[in-house]
Write a protein that holds these residues in place. Sequence first.
Motif, mmCIF file in Angstrom:
data_model
loop_
_atom_site.group_PDB
_atom_site.id
_atom_site.type_symbol
_atom_site.label_atom_id
_atom_site.label_comp_id
_atom_site.label_asym_id
_atom_site.label_seq_id
_atom_site.Cartn_x
_atom_site.Cartn_y
_atom_site.Cartn_z
ATOM 1 N N GLY A 153 -54.320 91.234 -49.561
ATOM 2 C CA GLY A 153 -54.076 90.011 -49.070
ATOM 3 C C GLY A 153 -55.095 89.253 -48.330
ATOM 4 O O GLY A 153 -54.781 87.957 -48.286
ATOM 5 N N SER B 172 -58.627 86.246 -55.611
ATOM 6 C CA SER B 172 -58.924 84.974 -55.638
ATOM 7 C C SER B 172 -60.386 84.443 -55.363
ATOM 8 O O SER B 172 -60.789 83.639 -56.118
ATOM 9 C CB SER B 172 -58.302 84.352 -54.256
ATOM 10 N N ASP C 75 -55.194 80.598 -57.913
ATOM 11 C CA ASP C 75 -53.888 81.053 -58.116
ATOM 12 C C ASP C 75 -53.014 81.402 -56.891
ATOM 13 O O ASP C 75 -53.506 82.147 -56.379
ATOM 14 C CB ASP C 75 -53.748 82.160 -59.234
ATOM 15 N N ALA C 76 -52.190 80.534 -56.320
ATOM 16 C CA ALA C 76 -51.395 80.672 -55.150
ATOM 17 C C ALA C 76 -50.547 81.804 -55.212
ATOM 18 O O ALA C 76 -49.968 82.095 -54.239
ATOM 19 C CB ALA C 76 -50.893 79.467 -54.750
ATOM 20 N N HIS C 77 -50.303 82.306 -56.353
ATOM 21 C CA HIS C 77 -49.134 83.392 -56.555
ATOM 22 C C HIS C 77 -49.668 84.476 -57.329
ATOM 23 O O HIS C 77 -49.085 84.822 -58.347
ATOM 24 C CB HIS C 77 -47.797 82.868 -57.494
ATOM 25 N N LEU C 78 -50.632 85.197 -56.713
ATOM 26 C CA LEU C 78 -51.283 86.374 -57.447
ATOM 27 C C LEU C 78 -50.610 87.601 -56.935
ATOM 28 O O LEU C 78 -50.077 87.542 -55.768
ATOM 29 C CB LEU C 78 -52.871 86.481 -56.857
ATOM 30 N N PHE C 79 -50.709 88.611 -57.778
ATOM 31 C CA PHE C 79 -50.246 89.992 -57.554
ATOM 32 C C PHE C 79 -51.055 90.814 -56.920
ATOM 33 O O PHE C 79 -52.327 90.307 -57.020
ATOM 34 C CB PHE C 79 -49.723 90.392 -58.869
ATOM 35 N N HIS C 80 -50.832 91.491 -56.133
ATOM 36 C CA HIS C 80 -51.603 92.630 -55.631
ATOM 37 C C HIS C 80 -52.258 93.162 -56.703
ATOM 38 O O HIS C 80 -51.802 93.723 -57.695
ATOM 39 C CB HIS C 80 -51.035 93.701 -54.574
ATOM 40 N N LYS D 70 -60.246 82.215 -46.238
ATOM 41 C CA LYS D 70 -59.148 81.463 -45.814
ATOM 42 C C LYS D 70 -59.610 80.402 -44.545
ATOM 43 O O LYS D 70 -58.484 80.115 -43.807
ATOM 44 C CB LYS D 70 -57.748 82.333 -45.360
ATOM 45 N N LYS E 133 -59.310 79.068 -51.967
ATOM 46 C CA LYS E 133 -58.490 77.942 -52.323
ATOM 47 C C LYS E 133 -59.590 76.618 -52.590
ATOM 48 O O LYS E 133 -59.074 76.019 -53.753
ATOM 49 C CB LYS E 133 -57.641 77.767 -51.144
#
Length: 202
Positions: free
Chosen positions: A17, A22, A33-38, A125, A156
Motif C-alpha cells: 500500500g 503506482s 489509478d486511485a483504485h489499484l489492487f494489491h 505520497k 499521484k
Amino acid sequence: MTARKSLLKVILLGDGGVGKSSIMNRYVTNKFDAHLFHTIGVEFLNKTLEVDGNQVTLQIWDTAGQERFRSLRTPFYRGSDCCLLTFSVDDNQSFLNLSNWKKEFIYYADVKEPENFPFVVLGNKVDVTERQVSSEEARLWCQENGDYPYFETSAKDATNVAVAFEEAVHRALAADDKADHLIPTDTVKLHRKPRSATACCS
Ligand SMILES: Nc1nc2c(ncn2[C@@H]2O[C@H](COP(=O)(O)OP(=O)(O)OP(=O)(O)O)[C@@H](O)[C@H]2O)c(=O)[nH]1
C-alpha cells in the motif's frame, strides 16, 4: 574496460500500500489509478532511456508488499542492479519497516557487499497533508544506513518520480563500473589442458 550494462534490473520493495505499483506505472505509463489492487507476487515493466548517449533498458520489478506474499516475491530479488526501498510518508510503520526490507533484500538477493550495493529510498505520497514521517527523520535514516539518496515522491502528481529512477540508473551504472574495476581483465588467462587423444571414455 568492459562495456556498460544495457539492461538494468531495478526492484521496488516496501510495505503493502505504500505505492510501489503506482510509482512504476507513473514512471512508465505516466498514469495514476486511485483504485489499484494489491500486487500478488511480482510484476515488471520495461522502459528504455538514453544515458550518456547509450540506450539503457530499465526493467522495473514491482513486488507484493503484503507479508503473505513473501515467498512469492523473494525468488525475484537476485540479479537486481538497484533497490528502491519505499515507504509512505503518511504511514510511520512503513518507514520503521525499511530496515527489514533492506535485510530481506540483502539475504534473498545474496548481495556479497551490502555496503556497496546501490539502494535509493523513496518517501511516497508527499501530496497528502497528514504526514507521519518528516523529511528530516527520513534523511537521517538514509544517512545512517549507508548514505542513500532520498526522494520524496508522489505517484499521484508525479513529483520526483522520474528523477528518482534516473538516480537509480546512475547509481546502478556506477556500481557496475566499480565492480568492473575490481576485475583485472588484462591478467585473466584461461588455462586449458590440451585434449589427449588417448584420454577418456570409450
Ligand atoms: N495520495 C496518494 N495516493 C497514492 C500514491 N501512490 C499510491 N497511492 C494510492 O495508495 C494505494 C496503494 O497503492 P499501490 O501502488 O497499489 O501500493 P503498493 O505498494 O504497490 O501495494 P502492494 O501491491 O500491496 O504491495 C492506492 O489506492 C493508490 O492509488 C501517492 O503518491 N499519493
